[in-house]
Design an enzyme around this catalytic site. Structure first.
Site, PDB file in Angstrom:
ATOM      1  N   HIS A   1    -103.578-118.464  16.857  1.00 16.85           N
ATOM      2  CA  HIS A   1    -102.462-117.512  16.817  1.00 16.85           C
ATOM      3  C   HIS A   1    -102.596-116.613  15.578  1.00 16.85           C
ATOM      4  O   HIS A   1    -102.442-115.388  15.671  1.00 16.85           O
ATOM      5  CB  HIS A   1    -101.148-118.297  16.796  1.00 16.85           C
ATOM      6  CG  HIS A   1     -99.926-117.470  16.553  1.00 16.85           C
ATOM      7  ND1 HIS A   1     -99.109-117.054  17.574  1.00 16.85           N
ATOM      8  CD2 HIS A   1     -99.387-116.979  15.415  1.00 16.85           C
ATOM      9  CE1 HIS A   1     -98.118-116.337  17.054  1.00 16.85           C
ATOM     10  NE2 HIS A   1     -98.263-116.290  15.751  1.00 16.85           N
ATOM     11  N   GLU A   2    -102.898-117.218  14.443  1.00 14.75           N
ATOM     12  CA  GLU A   2    -103.017-116.441  13.209  1.00 14.75           C
ATOM     13  C   GLU A   2    -104.219-115.493  13.268  1.00 14.75           C
ATOM     14  O   GLU A   2    -104.128-114.342  12.854  1.00 14.75           O
ATOM     15  CB  GLU A   2    -103.143-117.370  11.993  1.00 14.75           C
ATOM     16  CG  GLU A   2    -101.939-118.277  11.761  1.00 14.75           C
ATOM     17  CD  GLU A   2    -100.626-117.512  11.723  1.00 14.75           C
ATOM     18  OE1 GLU A   2    -100.635-116.319  11.407  1.00 14.75           O
ATOM     19  OE2 GLU A   2     -99.580-118.119  12.026  1.00 14.75           O
TER      20      GLU A   2
ATOM     21  N   HIS B   1    -103.316-112.513  15.190  1.00 21.89           N
ATOM     22  CA  HIS B   1    -102.637-111.488  14.399  1.00 21.89           C
ATOM     23  C   HIS B   1    -103.649-110.600  13.682  1.00 21.89           C
ATOM     24  O   HIS B   1    -103.473-109.393  13.586  1.00 21.89           O
ATOM     25  CB  HIS B   1    -101.741-112.133  13.339  1.00 21.89           C
ATOM     26  CG  HIS B   1    -100.384-112.514  13.851  1.00 21.89           C
ATOM     27  ND1 HIS B   1     -99.611-111.659  14.594  1.00 21.89           N
ATOM     28  CD2 HIS B   1     -99.650-113.639  13.712  1.00 21.89           C
ATOM     29  CE1 HIS B   1     -98.473-112.262  14.887  1.00 21.89           C
ATOM     30  NE2 HIS B   1     -98.484-113.467  14.372  1.00 21.89           N
TER      31      HIS B   1
ATOM     32  N   GLU C   1     -95.629-111.241  18.157  1.00 19.71           N
ATOM     33  CA  GLU C   1     -95.718-112.705  18.209  1.00 19.71           C
ATOM     34  C   GLU C   1     -96.173-113.150  19.597  1.00 19.71           C
ATOM     35  O   GLU C   1     -97.040-114.003  19.737  1.00 19.71           O
ATOM     36  CB  GLU C   1     -94.367-113.345  17.871  1.00 19.71           C
ATOM     37  CG  GLU C   1     -93.955-113.211  16.417  1.00 19.71           C
ATOM     38  CD  GLU C   1     -94.980-113.799  15.455  1.00 19.71           C
ATOM     39  OE1 GLU C   1     -95.595-114.832  15.768  1.00 19.71           O
ATOM     40  OE2 GLU C   1     -95.183-113.188  14.399  1.00 19.71           O
TER      41      GLU C   1
END
Lengths: 184, 435
Positions: free
Chosen positions: B143-144, B147, B226
């Site tokens: 997920h990071e 980003h 997100e």
């Protein structure tokens, strides 16, 4: 006069469009090459880790000669493989051999407590994951590139400048092809 | 992935333009009241924005890490975390390995910073390492990394600066206009006075509305990103359940983060300040409700691509609009099954029989236990994590013959150290002076 101008502009637009398609193909082909080199790095790392692992296991489980020999020969075979298809088969055999080595190690509590062995096991497992992820990235890149070489109109450009479809990289692990037996 | 970055860029430009218009409006009204010229206000607003943007671009990453109390760690400090990050770096085809930071905080959480993919950093808390297993940790890191790949880290800090400038100018103007705004009116003639009052009121209204609009835009962008990072994580890991179960564990954790404020909170994977059990996305939340995010990930039927995420997203949130660009949804090649199925090797209790072992694989529900070394007990895991913190602070580890492990601080000057358990004296090599 204006017709000539329109014609010239149309030609110019067409040429730039062809340039764009050509550049797109080159970019995708380079992405495929880059992705393949990533896999290569990981495969090499795995080959480098295996002698250490074999040495460590020997100290504790010397009579698992057969398993160790299988790992070594699979490694040597994989190191000499050429091209995605052959490398895929060879690496699959190596993955299988490693798996059986780790399975065997379960029977040796001293080995399992060895710090060096644990570190190697984490490294090899992670390298295995990295191979899987770089293969995933490579296959995605190949898919994008192959699509571009096959769809209209970029296939015309691809044909003119000899952009050939790339090979997918599949690792075939011998045991995984069999249907797993489920025990309760 | 490229399609998403492209479409992100187009939408981002639109948002930035709206923000810029708000910024300039607020700036000109500000100038009108304080220096009697809207040009002056425009220049002032622009200067503040430029200064803060430059600061955020070049120093934002380090500022964030410093505010959160993050320590950089090396591979030797926590090999498993390092390996997971490297795996995701490979899956996302990042050009460089992100730096890894550890935050000594029992609350599980993580964030990513970096103005570009070459200079990215991910930070995780010790609580995260203690709470999650390898697959869940992988989901969070994915997920990071998502980003970083989608350029959210850059965009959110840049648009955050614009929001900050608008809020700051409007705040100053509002307070002064309320309490000391009379001076100008008394100086002007009565004919122009009425027009002035109208302008004053309009200006005041703008000063109240502009920061609100700016904040709503900022938060909507934040929430969308997100979801997008969740989708990216599913694509990178090909295993949405890892992230789903991580989000569940993080969002139900009752521990509050220590070093967090409203500026850093939106950066985390789950907003540390947001209330638990929210099920609706409100206009003023930085993150989508964790419950929705988990449900979307869990109902991605038959695949882990952007298409499946989008379908699940629409099913769960009831929105009819696809939130990803059509070209990304068409993107083939993301199929389930690329990831190894969970296999647990069965160890026969009798003499090891190779053939049985290899074919006796059992398909289990969730966790990949196959070959992955991970401390099993919570105590062992906590020990591993705290060791990583010690190591990142430069402590040296000495294993005594009596199996006690001595942790020697980096500024320990003497040449020998005595074991506390068996009183053996260990010689210390002098610490090489940092050059």
């Amino acid at each position: 006069m204006t017709y000539v101008l329109i014609f010239l502009v149309a030609i110019a637009v067409l040429i730039f469009w062809v340039f764009g398609l050509y550049n797109g193909l080159v970019r995708l082909r380079n992405a495929v090459k880059n992705a393949w080199s990533q896999i290569d790095v990981q495969l090499k790392r795995r080959h480098d880790l295996i002698p250490n692992l074999v040495e460590t296991v020997k100290g504790y489980a010397a009579h698992e000669k057969e398993t160790l020999a299988r790992v070594i020969s699979a490694r040597n075979f994989a190191m000499n493989a050429a091209g995605p298809a052959e490398a895929g088969r060879a690496e699959g055999a190596l993955s299988g051999a490693l798996k059986s080595l780790f399975a065997v190690s379960e029977a040796y509590p001293d080995l399992k407590a060895n710090q060096n062995f644990l570190a190697l096991q984490e490294e090899l497992t992670s390298t295995e994951n990295k191979i899987a992820f770089s293969r995933q990235a490579y296959n995605d890149a190949v898919m994008r590139y192959n699509n571009m070489t096959e769809v209209v109109p970029s296939n015309i450009i691809a044909g003119m400048f000899n952009f050939k479809a790339s090979e997918f990289f599949e690792i075939v692990i011998p045991e995984e092809k069999d249907v797993p037996k489920v025990s309760f | 992935m490229w399609e998403i970055i492209q479409s992100n860029r187009r939408k981002s430009i639109l948002l930035v333009i709206i923000m810029a218009v708000l910024l300039l409006l607020v700036g000109s009204v500000f100038g009108e009241y304080f220096v009697q010229s809207y040009q002056g206000g425009l220049i002032l607003a622009f200067a503040i924005w430029l200064l803060l943007s430059i600061l955020a671009y070049f120093q934002g990453r380090n500022l964030f890490l410093a505010i959160s109390g993050a320590h950089k760690i090396q591979k030797a400090d926590h090999p498993r975390l390092f390996n997971i990050v490297e795996e995701m770096k490979i899956a996302a085809a990042l050009p460089a390995m992100p730096e890894i930071y550890l935050i000594d905080d029992p609350a599980p959480n993580a964030f990513a910073v970096g103005q570009n993919p070459e200079k990215a950093a991910v930070a995780v808390t010790t609580g995260l390492l203690n709470t999650l297993n390898r697959d869940e940790l992988q989901g969070v890191i994915a997920h990071e990394v998502g980003h970083v790949v989608n350029r959210d880290t850059l965009f959110m800090s840049m648009i955050g600066v614009m929001l900050g400038t608008v809020v700051m100018l409007a705040e100053i103007a509002r307070r002064t206009l309320f309490f000391g705004g009379g001076r100008r009116r008394s100086r002007s003639s009565s004919g122009a006075g009425q027009a002035q009052v109208i302008i004053l009121i309009a200006g005041l209204a703008l000063m109240i509305v502009a920061p609100l609009i700016a904040r709503i835009i900022y938060l909507a962008a934040s929430r969308k990103r997100e979801y997008l990072a969740d989708a990216s994580a599913a694509v990178f890991t090909r295993y949405p359940e890892g992230l789903a179960s991580a989000l569940e564990k993080i969002s139900v954790s009752p521990i509050r983060m220590r070093k967090v404020n409203s500026v850093t909170a939106p950066m985390y994977i789950i907003n540390p300040l947001q209330k638990l059990h929210d099920t609706r996305d409100s206009l003023f939340s930085t993150h989508p409700a964790a419950k929705n995010r988990i449900q979307i990930l869990r109902s991605m039927a038959g695949g882990s691509g952007y298409l499946e995420y989008d379908q699940a997203f629409r099913r769960i949130t009831g929105e009819s609009k696809a939130f990803l660009p059509a070209s990304a949804l068409k993107q083939p090649g993301i199929k389930p099954g690329l990831r190894k199925p969970a296999v647990e090797t069965v160890i026969p209790t009798a003499a090891p029989d190779m053939t049985r072992m290899m074919t006796g694989a059992v398909i289990t529900g969730a966790v990949i236990t196959d070959g992955i070394q991970e401390p099993v007990t919570p105590q062992a895991k906590a020990r591993e994590t705290s060791d990583a913190v010690w190591k990142s602070k430069g402590y040296r580890f000495i294993r005594c013959e009596c199996d006690a492990i001595l942790k020697v601080p980096p500024d320990f000057k003497r040449t020998g150290v005595q074991c506390l358990r068996c009183n053996r004296v260990h010689e210390l090599n002098p610490v090489p002076e940092p050059t």
